[in-house]
Design an enzyme around this catalytic site. Structure first.
Site, PDB file in Angstrom:
ATOM      1  N   ASP A   1       0.831  -1.209   0.000  1.00 37.38           N
ATOM      2  CA  ASP A   1       0.000   0.000   0.000  1.00 37.38           C
ATOM      3  C   ASP A   1       0.871   1.267   0.000  1.00 37.38           C
ATOM      4  OD1 ASP A   1      -2.404   1.458   0.309  1.00 37.38           O
ATOM      5  OD2 ASP A   1      -2.249   1.406   2.503  1.00 37.38           O
ATOM      6  N   HIS A   2       0.434   2.287  -0.708  1.00 33.30           N
ATOM      7  CA  HIS A   2       1.146   3.579  -0.747  1.00 33.30           C
ATOM      8  C   HIS A   2       2.655   3.420  -0.958  1.00 33.30           C
ATOM      9  CE1 HIS A   2      -2.181   6.251   0.228  1.00 33.30           C
ATOM     10  NE2 HIS A   2      -2.608   5.333   1.067  1.00 33.30           N
TER      11      HIS A   2
ATOM     12  N   ASN B   1      -9.984   0.500   1.677  1.00 33.77           N
ATOM     13  CA  ASN B   1      -8.849   0.355   2.609  1.00 33.77           C
ATOM     14  C   ASN B   1      -9.275   0.665   4.039  1.00 33.77           C
ATOM     15  OD1 ASN B   1      -7.389   0.000   0.279  1.00 33.77           O
ATOM     16  ND2 ASN B   1      -5.896   1.602   0.716  1.00 33.77           N
TER      17      ASN B   1
ATOM     18  N   GLY C   1      -9.043   5.415   3.337  1.00 30.07           N
ATOM     19  CA  GLY C   1      -9.641   6.068   4.507  1.00 30.07           C
ATOM     20  C   GLY C   1     -10.976   5.466   4.913  1.00 30.07           C
TER      21      GLY C   1
ATOM     22  N   ASP D   1       1.978   5.484  -5.085  1.00 32.52           N
ATOM     23  CA  ASP D   1       1.278   6.722  -4.721  1.00 32.52           C
ATOM     24  C   ASP D   1       2.083   7.940  -5.182  1.00 32.52           C
ATOM     25  OD1 ASP D   1      -0.046   8.836  -3.669  1.00 32.52           O
ATOM     26  OD2 ASP D   1       0.035   8.185  -1.573  1.00 32.52           O
TER      27      ASP D   1
HETATM   28  P1  13P Z   1      -7.842   4.445   7.501  1.00 30.83           P
HETATM   29  O1  13P Z   1      -6.692   4.344   8.439  1.00 30.83           O
HETATM   30  O2  13P Z   1      -8.557   5.740   7.594  1.00 30.83           O
HETATM   31  O3  13P Z   1      -8.751   3.281   7.582  1.00 30.83           O
HETATM   32  O4  13P Z   1      -7.222   4.453   6.019  1.00 30.83           O
HETATM   33  C1  13P Z   1      -6.577   3.304   5.563  1.00 30.83           C
HETATM   34  C2  13P Z   1      -6.001   3.505   4.218  1.00 30.83           C
HETATM   35  O5  13P Z   1      -6.563   4.155   3.364  1.00 30.83           O
HETATM   36  C3  13P Z   1      -4.718   2.837   3.931  1.00 30.83           C
HETATM   37  O6  13P Z   1      -4.223   3.150   2.678  1.00 30.83           O
END
Ligand code: 13P
Length: 285
Positions: free
Chosen positions: A82-83, A228, A207, A104
């Site tokens: 991720d990211h 996510n 998020g 990202d």
């Molecule tokens: P949250 O921590 O808000 O659930 O977001 C997770 C996220 O988007 C990881 O990339």
């Protein structure tokens, strides 16, 4: 052996109109909790870790554990980086066996985001991995270290970005933010609908912690396929461990962390309607 490519999971979700949770993990117990939840609910799963979290959980240690957990699961599991921010770590994740990566470049201007995304996508393709990238800017930041301004994705830019980069999944910003929302999130469903009508590939919502079931369902009906979730799992673990303390021994604490992670993952899988989508070890047709 059910380590699968994220593309396979998202294609099935799109064809059947549901969402799949991508759950961030930080240790062995959370990995076990997420897999336990997916197996009990017969749901596909995306296990993920973001590059900024590697200072707590080194990729060389947690990465192989995530891949092994997926390989041994009785449901399809994709292991996702991720990211991703650097080529070095993206390559390391792919070498370990991650089946998808997100690059990202959302902080770059459009042209640079496109160039860098294409470069990282080409690397991922060498490994046959699925590629996610982002356009617009999700508020907050994955580890809460910076309070990024939220920049709603422009439909025009999203269309250009998807066409130029040929990625498999697109993360968009529609009023969503990482971390704990300060009030009720105000999601731009109008923009989501517009983007979804112009773009074929599955859309991704970052998020996820703190968004309501009603809003999740609306997002899913408008093309969001990957959602996510990180903070909600971490907080559930802390809360449950605090509630159950003091522990008599380490192993009851260990079991409590697994149970807390599993509980949160299950709650989200129900909301995303991914429950019961797996028959034997494969996705229901
Ligand atoms: P949250 O921590 O808000 O659930 O977001 C997770 C996220 O988007 C990881 O990339």
């Amino acid at each position: 052996m059910t380590l699968v490519k994220m593309k396979e999971i998202l294609t099935h979700a799109k064809a059947n109109g549901y969402g799949v949770g991508a759950f961030s993990v930080a240790n062995l117990e959370m990995i076990m909790g997420a897999v336990r939840a997916a197996e009990e609910l017969r749901s596909p799963l995306i296990l993920q870790i973001a590059e900024v979290r590697l200072k707590h959980s080194p990729l060389s240690i947690i990465g192989p554990a995530m891949v092994a957990a997926a390989t041994n699961a009785s449901v399809p599991v994709a292991v996702h980086f991720d990211h991703g921010l650097t080529e070095e770590k993206i390559r390391e994740a792919l070498e370990i066996g991650f089946s998808s990566i997100m690059y990202d470049g959302s902080h770059h201007p459009l042209e640079k985001n496109i160039t860098e995304t294409k470069k990282m996508a080409a690397i991922a393709r060498e490994y046959g991995a699925t590629v996610e990238a982002e356009i617009g800017q999700v508020g907050g930041s994955e580890d809460g270290s910076v309070d990024l301004e939220m920049l709603i994705t422009s439909t025009e830019q999203a269309v250009q970005f998807a066409a130029d980069t040929e990625i498999d999944a697109l993360a968009i910003a529609i009023g969503n933010a990482h971390g704990v929302y300060k009030g009720e999130p105000q999601l731009r469903f109008d923009r989501l609908q517009e983007i979804n009508s112009e773009i074929e590939i599955p859309l991704v919502l970052h998020g996820g912690s703190g968004i309501s079931e009603t809003n999740f369902r609306q997002c899913i009906s408008l093309g969001i396929r990957k959602i996510n979730v990180a903070t909600a799992t971490f907080n559930n673990v802390v809360n449950m461990v605090n509630t159950e303390a003091p522990f008599k021994d380490y192993f009851s604490y260990h079991e409590s962390v697994i149970a807390a992670a599993a509980e949160n993952v299950k709650r989200h899988m129900e909301m995303f309607q991914s429950v019961g989508r797996v028959k034997e070890e494969t996705l229901n047709v």
